[in-house]
Write an enzyme that holds these catalytic residues in place. Structure first.
Site, PDB file in Angstrom:
ATOM      1  N   GLU A   1      93.437  45.327  12.850  1.00 41.93           N
ATOM      2  CA  GLU A   1      93.079  46.020  14.481  1.00 41.93           C
ATOM      3  C   GLU A   1      93.399  45.141  15.419  1.00 41.93           C
ATOM      4  OE1 GLU A   1      92.991  48.823  14.776  1.00 41.93           O
ATOM      5  OE2 GLU A   1      90.838  49.331  14.877  1.00 41.93           O
TER       6      GLU A   1
ATOM      7  N   ASP B   1      98.610  50.822  18.478  1.00 44.92           N
ATOM      8  CA  ASP B   1      98.671  49.500  18.225  1.00 44.92           C
ATOM      9  C   ASP B   1      99.034  48.911  18.206  1.00 44.92           C
ATOM     10  OD1 ASP B   1      96.266  50.267  16.806  1.00 44.92           O
ATOM     11  OD2 ASP B   1      94.752  49.280  18.005  1.00 44.92           O
TER      12      ASP B   1
ATOM     13  N   HIS C   1      98.997  48.256  15.085  1.00 43.39           N
ATOM     14  CA  HIS C   1      97.662  48.009  13.178  1.00 43.39           C
ATOM     15  C   HIS C   1      97.959  47.797  12.719  1.00 43.39           C
ATOM     16  CE1 HIS C   1      95.257  51.452  13.882  1.00 43.39           C
ATOM     17  NE2 HIS C   1      95.022  51.380  12.879  1.00 43.39           N
TER      18      HIS C   1
ATOM     19  N   ASP D   1      93.384  51.050   3.073  1.00 40.95           N
ATOM     20  CA  ASP D   1      91.575  50.390   3.610  1.00 40.95           C
ATOM     21  C   ASP D   1      90.921  51.924   3.290  1.00 40.95           C
ATOM     22  OD1 ASP D   1      93.349  52.687   4.688  1.00 40.95           O
ATOM     23  OD2 ASP D   1      93.633  51.320   6.740  1.00 40.95           O
TER      24      ASP D   1
HETATM   25  C1  GLP Z   1      94.650  54.829  10.494  1.00 40.79           C
HETATM   26  C2  GLP Z   1      94.951  53.875   9.201  1.00 40.79           C
HETATM   27  C3  GLP Z   1      96.451  53.115   8.942  1.00 40.79           C
HETATM   28  C4  GLP Z   1      97.444  54.608   9.019  1.00 40.79           C
HETATM   29  C5  GLP Z   1      97.192  54.923  10.817  1.00 40.79           C
HETATM   30  C6  GLP Z   1      98.192  55.943  11.351  1.00 40.79           C
HETATM   31  O1  GLP Z   1      94.435  53.464  10.916  1.00 40.79           O
HETATM   32  N1  GLP Z   1      93.908  53.224   8.727  1.00 40.79           N
HETATM   33  O2  GLP Z   1      96.652  53.301   7.795  1.00 40.79           O
HETATM   34  O3  GLP Z   1      98.807  53.804   9.097  1.00 40.79           O
HETATM   35  O4  GLP Z   1      95.572  55.092  11.012  1.00 40.79           O
HETATM   36  O5  GLP Z   1      98.669  56.747  11.549  1.00 40.79           O
HETATM   37  P1  GLP Z   1      98.894  57.964  11.408  1.00 40.79           P
HETATM   38  O6  GLP Z   1      99.788  57.988  10.106  1.00 40.79           O
HETATM   39  O7  GLP Z   1      97.751  59.518  10.830  1.00 40.79           O
HETATM   40  O8  GLP Z   1      99.072  58.263  12.549  1.00 40.79           O
END
Ligand code: GLP
Length: 273
Positions: free
Chosen positions: A148, A141, A143, A72
């Site tokens: 989402e 959440d 995702h 993403d």
């Molecule tokens: C964002 C990204 C996800 C990632 C998530 C968790 O939402 N789009 O791809 O998995 O963050 O991030 P973290 O690893 O910092 O908790």
């Protein structure tokens, strides 16, 4: 589904890196046979990237014949912005390894035509022969990528408006100022990740415990998009103890029992000492 439960977030980073090393080396990539890897951003995979860089520096792993596709990217954030996923990936990983820039694919959140950009990304994955191993993290959440709650479980790469929970979770990267977090992103779909031959999801911390419970112990639910991977034939979830806090004791015991005999060997190869 496999669930590997490790002591700490650091162990998750090391285990995941060893697993990736083994998968790439066993595949024996070459000029006519690229290993196609799907990659995430976020704080969770940082330990894995650090260890992959170390393996590369030690001569145990080459990325010469690896193609990557990132999950993403924010819409409208300049590439040079330290919180753009372009910047994150080059800074934390790509510039330290021997990957050819042409083999790196990250969605362009500043493309003139965002829909075309998303469709092109899907085509490029197809042209590369599909993803061999897609690695993901999850939001609290549940995702995956930026799919989402409420996303279609057969979705493809597209533009998504970010949920309030995600804006709040990511504000920490933008001076704790939620108004600075981009509100839209380009993201691979759940269906895009489901098409990969194998999916590895990294989950650490107590703040992800409820999402892990939803992902494993409850049914497939589009409000917890990571739960879709229950229906993937080859899903590997790697978590730390903290992330298991909402699971049933018997679930944890079951997977830990398997770990002792089988799962901990998945990432080992002869070269490991
Ligand atoms: C964002 C990204 C996800 C990632 C998530 C968790 O939402 N789009 O791809 O998995 O963050 O991030 P973290 O690893 O910092 O908790």
């Amino acid at each position: 589904m496999k669930l590997v439960i490790l002591d700490s977030a650091d162990s998750v980073g090391l285990w995941a890196a060893k697993y990736v090393k083994k998968r790439i080396n066993d595949f024996q990539p070459g000029p006519n046979k690229y290993f196609v890897l799907g990659l995430p951003t976020g704080s969770t995979p940082l330990g894995m990237y650090k260890n992959l860089i170390k393996f590369h520096e030690e001569g145990k792993l080459s990325f010469e014949y690896v193609k990557t596709f990132n999950m993403d990217e924010y819409v409208g954030l300049p590439r040079s912005h330290p919180e753009s996923y372009h910047y994150f990936m080059w800074h934390n990983f790509f510039k330290h390894i021997n990957i050819k820039p042409d083999n790196v694919h990250i969605l362009d959140g500043n493309a003139e035509n965002l829909v075309e950009e998303c469709n092109k990304f899907e085509d490029l994955i197809k042209e590369a022969g599909g993803v061999e191993l897609f690695i993901g993290g999850i939001g609290p959440d549940g995702h995956i990528a930026f799919n989402e709650p409420g996303s279609s479980l057969v979705s493809r790469t597209r533009i998504k408006t970010l949920a309030q929970d995600t804006l709040e979770a990511n504000a920490r990267f933008f001076d704790n100022d939620i108004s600075k977090v981009p509100t839209k992103a380009l993201t691979v779909g759940v269906g895009t990740v489901m098409d990969a031959k194998e999916v590895m999801i990294l989950i650490t911390g107590t703040h992800k415990a409820f999402a892990l419970y939803k992902a494993i112990e409850e049914g497939v639910n589009h409000m917890w998009t990571v739960s879709a991977f229950q229906q993937h034939p080859n899903t590997l979830m790697v978590c730390d103890e903290d992330a298991t806090l909402e699971l049933r004791v018997k679930t944890v015991k079951y997977f830990k029992g398997i770990l002792g005999n089988l799962h901990n060997k998945l990432a080992e190869d002869e070269a490991d000492d």
